[in-house]
Design a protein around this motif. Structure first.
Motif, mmCIF file in Angstrom:
data_model
loop_
_atom_site.group_PDB
_atom_site.id
_atom_site.type_symbol
_atom_site.label_atom_id
_atom_site.label_comp_id
_atom_site.label_asym_id
_atom_site.label_seq_id
_atom_site.Cartn_x
_atom_site.Cartn_y
_atom_site.Cartn_z
ATOM 1 N N ASP A 105 7.655 25.057 62.025
ATOM 2 C CA ASP A 105 8.827 24.234 61.702
ATOM 3 C C ASP A 105 8.489 23.202 60.634
ATOM 4 O OD1 ASP A 105 10.390 25.567 63.581
ATOM 5 O OD2 ASP A 105 9.919 24.118 65.168
ATOM 6 N N LEU A 106 7.342 22.570 60.771
ATOM 7 C CA LEU A 106 6.928 21.570 59.785
ATOM 8 C C LEU A 106 6.693 22.208 58.425
ATOM 9 C CD1 LEU A 106 4.512 19.469 62.002
ATOM 10 C CD2 LEU A 106 6.852 18.899 61.324
ATOM 11 N N LEU A 107 6.060 23.373 58.403
ATOM 12 C CA LEU A 107 5.829 24.081 57.143
ATOM 13 C C LEU A 107 7.153 24.490 56.496
ATOM 14 C CD1 LEU A 107 2.758 26.223 58.148
ATOM 15 C CD2 LEU A 107 2.836 24.563 56.270
ATOM 16 N N SER A 108 8.093 24.944 57.294
ATOM 17 C CA SER A 108 9.397 25.345 56.776
ATOM 18 C C SER A 108 10.129 24.146 56.148
ATOM 19 C CB SER A 108 10.228 25.944 57.915
ATOM 20 O OG SER A 108 11.432 26.432 57.444
ATOM 21 N N ARG A 109 10.078 23.007 56.811
ATOM 22 C CA ARG A 109 10.711 21.799 56.268
ATOM 23 C C ARG A 109 10.023 21.345 54.983
ATOM 24 N NH1 ARG A 109 14.260 18.860 59.567
ATOM 25 N NH2 ARG A 109 14.685 19.987 61.479
ATOM 26 N N PHE A 110 8.718 21.469 54.934
ATOM 27 C CA PHE A 110 7.973 21.124 53.723
ATOM 28 C C PHE A 110 8.367 22.057 52.575
ATOM 29 C CE2 PHE A 110 4.081 21.627 51.092
ATOM 30 C CZ PHE A 110 4.099 20.362 50.511
ATOM 31 N N GLU A 111 8.481 23.350 52.860
ATOM 32 C CA GLU A 111 8.889 24.309 51.821
ATOM 33 C C GLU A 111 10.296 23.995 51.328
ATOM 34 O OE1 GLU A 111 6.846 26.194 50.283
ATOM 35 O OE2 GLU A 111 5.222 25.870 51.699
ATOM 36 N N HIS A 112 11.161 23.551 52.239
ATOM 37 C CA HIS A 112 12.504 23.155 51.818
ATOM 38 C C HIS A 112 12.438 21.958 50.883
ATOM 39 C CE1 HIS A 112 16.334 20.955 52.065
ATOM 40 N NE2 HIS A 112 16.824 22.165 51.927
ATOM 41 N N PHE A 113 11.651 20.973 51.260
ATOM 42 C CA PHE A 113 11.483 19.783 50.426
ATOM 43 C C PHE A 113 11.003 20.176 49.028
ATOM 44 C CE2 PHE A 113 8.684 16.486 48.711
ATOM 45 C CZ PHE A 113 9.549 15.406 48.685
ATOM 46 N N LEU A 114 9.987 21.033 48.961
ATOM 47 C CA LEU A 114 9.477 21.479 47.659
ATOM 48 C C LEU A 114 10.533 22.248 46.867
ATOM 49 C CD1 LEU A 114 5.831 22.654 48.382
ATOM 50 C CD2 LEU A 114 6.577 20.597 47.177
ATOM 51 N N THR A 115 11.247 23.135 47.532
ATOM 52 C CA THR A 115 12.287 23.919 46.866
ATOM 53 C C THR A 115 13.331 23.006 46.241
ATOM 54 O OG1 THR A 115 11.972 25.804 48.345
ATOM 55 C CG2 THR A 115 14.103 25.646 47.229
ATOM 56 N N GLU A 116 13.828 22.071 47.029
ATOM 57 C CA GLU A 116 14.865 21.161 46.529
ATOM 58 C C GLU A 116 14.348 20.256 45.413
ATOM 59 O OE1 GLU A 116 18.260 20.716 47.282
ATOM 60 O OE2 GLU A 116 18.024 22.630 48.315
ATOM 61 N N ASN A 117 13.202 19.633 45.635
ATOM 62 C CA ASN A 117 12.707 18.622 44.700
ATOM 63 C C ASN A 117 12.017 19.170 43.463
ATOM 64 O OD1 ASN A 117 13.171 15.783 45.883
ATOM 65 N ND2 ASN A 117 12.652 17.084 47.603
ATOM 66 N N GLU A 118 11.368 20.312 43.598
ATOM 67 C CA GLU A 118 10.623 20.858 42.474
ATOM 68 C C GLU A 118 11.379 21.949 41.718
ATOM 69 O OE1 GLU A 118 7.765 19.467 41.478
ATOM 70 O OE2 GLU A 118 8.016 18.055 43.132
ATOM 71 N N GLN A 119 12.359 22.572 42.362
ATOM 72 C CA GLN A 119 13.090 23.651 41.713
ATOM 73 C C GLN A 119 14.566 23.304 41.520
ATOM 74 O OE1 GLN A 119 12.483 27.281 43.934
ATOM 75 N NE2 GLN A 119 10.280 26.989 44.005
ATOM 76 N N VAL A 120 15.270 23.141 42.629
ATOM 77 C CA VAL A 120 16.730 23.015 42.579
ATOM 78 C C VAL A 120 17.184 21.785 41.800
ATOM 79 C CG1 VAL A 120 18.828 22.697 43.954
ATOM 80 C CG2 VAL A 120 17.089 24.345 44.697
ATOM 81 N N ILE A 121 16.711 20.616 42.153
ATOM 82 C CA ILE A 121 17.209 19.395 41.516
ATOM 83 C C ILE A 121 16.937 19.376 40.018
ATOM 84 C CG2 ILE A 121 16.959 16.877 41.424
ATOM 85 C CD1 ILE A 121 16.674 16.988 44.524
ATOM 86 N N PRO A 122 15.712 19.651 39.569
ATOM 87 C CA PRO A 122 15.503 19.645 38.115
ATOM 88 C C PRO A 122 16.343 20.710 37.384
ATOM 89 C CG PRO A 122 13.391 19.603 39.258
ATOM 90 C CD PRO A 122 14.437 19.859 40.290
ATOM 91 N N ALA A 123 16.388 21.913 37.941
ATOM 92 C CA ALA A 123 17.119 22.990 37.265
ATOM 93 C C ALA A 123 18.626 22.767 37.308
ATOM 94 C CB ALA A 123 16.760 24.336 37.886
ATOM 95 N N ALA A 124 19.144 22.329 38.429
ATOM 96 C CA ALA A 124 20.583 22.069 38.537
ATOM 97 C C ALA A 124 20.981 20.912 37.619
ATOM 98 C CB ALA A 124 20.966 21.767 39.984
ATOM 99 N N GLY A 125 20.147 19.879 37.571
ATOM 100 C CA GLY A 125 20.418 18.754 36.668
ATOM 101 C C GLY A 125 20.426 19.184 35.217
ATOM 102 N N ALA A 126 19.455 20.011 34.849
ATOM 103 C CA ALA A 126 19.390 20.512 33.465
ATOM 104 C C ALA A 126 20.597 21.385 33.144
ATOM 105 C CB ALA A 126 18.094 21.288 33.253
ATOM 106 N N ALA A 127 21.011 22.191 34.106
ATOM 107 C CA ALA A 127 22.187 23.046 33.889
ATOM 108 C C ALA A 127 23.436 22.194 33.658
ATOM 109 C CB ALA A 127 22.387 23.980 35.081
ATOM 110 N N LEU A 128 23.616 21.174 34.482
ATOM 111 C CA LEU A 128 24.775 20.286 34.297
ATOM 112 C C LEU A 128 24.698 19.555 32.965
ATOM 113 C CD1 LEU A 128 25.500 18.614 37.750
ATOM 114 C CD2 LEU A 128 26.930 20.221 36.482
ATOM 115 N N ASP A 129 23.514 19.058 32.654
ATOM 116 C CA ASP A 129 23.319 18.341 31.391
ATOM 117 C C ASP A 129 23.650 19.232 30.202
ATOM 118 O OD1 ASP A 129 22.530 16.033 29.875
ATOM 119 O OD2 ASP A 129 20.635 17.062 29.437
ATOM 120 N N GLY A 130 23.351 20.520 30.318
ATOM 121 C CA GLY A 130 23.628 21.459 29.235
ATOM 122 C C GLY A 130 24.999 22.107 29.321
ATOM 123 N N GLY A 131 25.784 21.728 30.306
ATOM 124 C CA GLY A 131 27.123 22.302 30.451
ATOM 125 C C GLY A 131 27.119 23.742 30.937
ATOM 126 N N ASP A 132 26.020 24.189 31.527
ATOM 127 C CA ASP A 132 25.900 25.564 32.008
ATOM 128 C C ASP A 132 26.311 25.623 33.478
ATOM 129 O OD1 ASP A 132 25.224 28.145 32.702
ATOM 130 O OD2 ASP A 132 23.165 28.025 31.927
#
Length: 142
Positions: A17-44
């Protein structure tokens, strides 16, 4: 950190459970947030929608804090033409947002609410569907 979490002995939380929550944290913070922010910034908006789908999927599979209704609402919003959709809140019964073009909001909301009532008739009276405009993109409090 993964090694530490894998070795944790705790009465309430299994290492998996702890590993799964950590993987979620990494997914959101290292992948989703930067990429989603860049997509919005670029109008994509298409890319933004895919990243929000990834975020929703991570909440379902890694956090495992979604209920069938929030999973269904996010998927149904996308099927009905929302640019993006995702559950939010504390999980286990929170809310779902959907991004829709202004000129489609009324029709979208009516279809989304109608389809939810058909799928989950027992929850029809408790569910609230409403439109709201986006807030400011950035503000600084001094």
């Amino acid at each position: 950190l993964r090694s530490i979490l894998a070795g944790v002995q705790h009465d309430e939380f299994a290492p998996s459970d702890l590993l799964s929550r950590f993987e979620h944290f990494l997914t959101e913070n290292e992948q989703v947030i930067p990429a989603a922010g860049a997509a919005l910034d670029g109008g994509d908006l298409e890319s933004f929608g895919r990243w929000m789908d990834r975020s929703q999927q991570a909440a379902e599979t890694l956090l495992r804090n979604q209920i069938p209704e929030t999973v269904w609402l996010a998927a149904a919003a996308r099927e009905l033409g929302a640019v993006a959709a995702s559950a939010f809140g504390a999980g286990f019964g929170g809310s779902v947002w959907a991004l829709v073009a202004v000129d489609r909001v009324d029709d979208f909301l009516a279809a989304w609410e109608r389809s939810y009532a058909e799928r989950y008739p027992a929850h029809r009276q408790q569910a609230t569907f409403f439109a709201t405009a986006a807030g400011p993109a950035l503000c600084r409090l001094v």
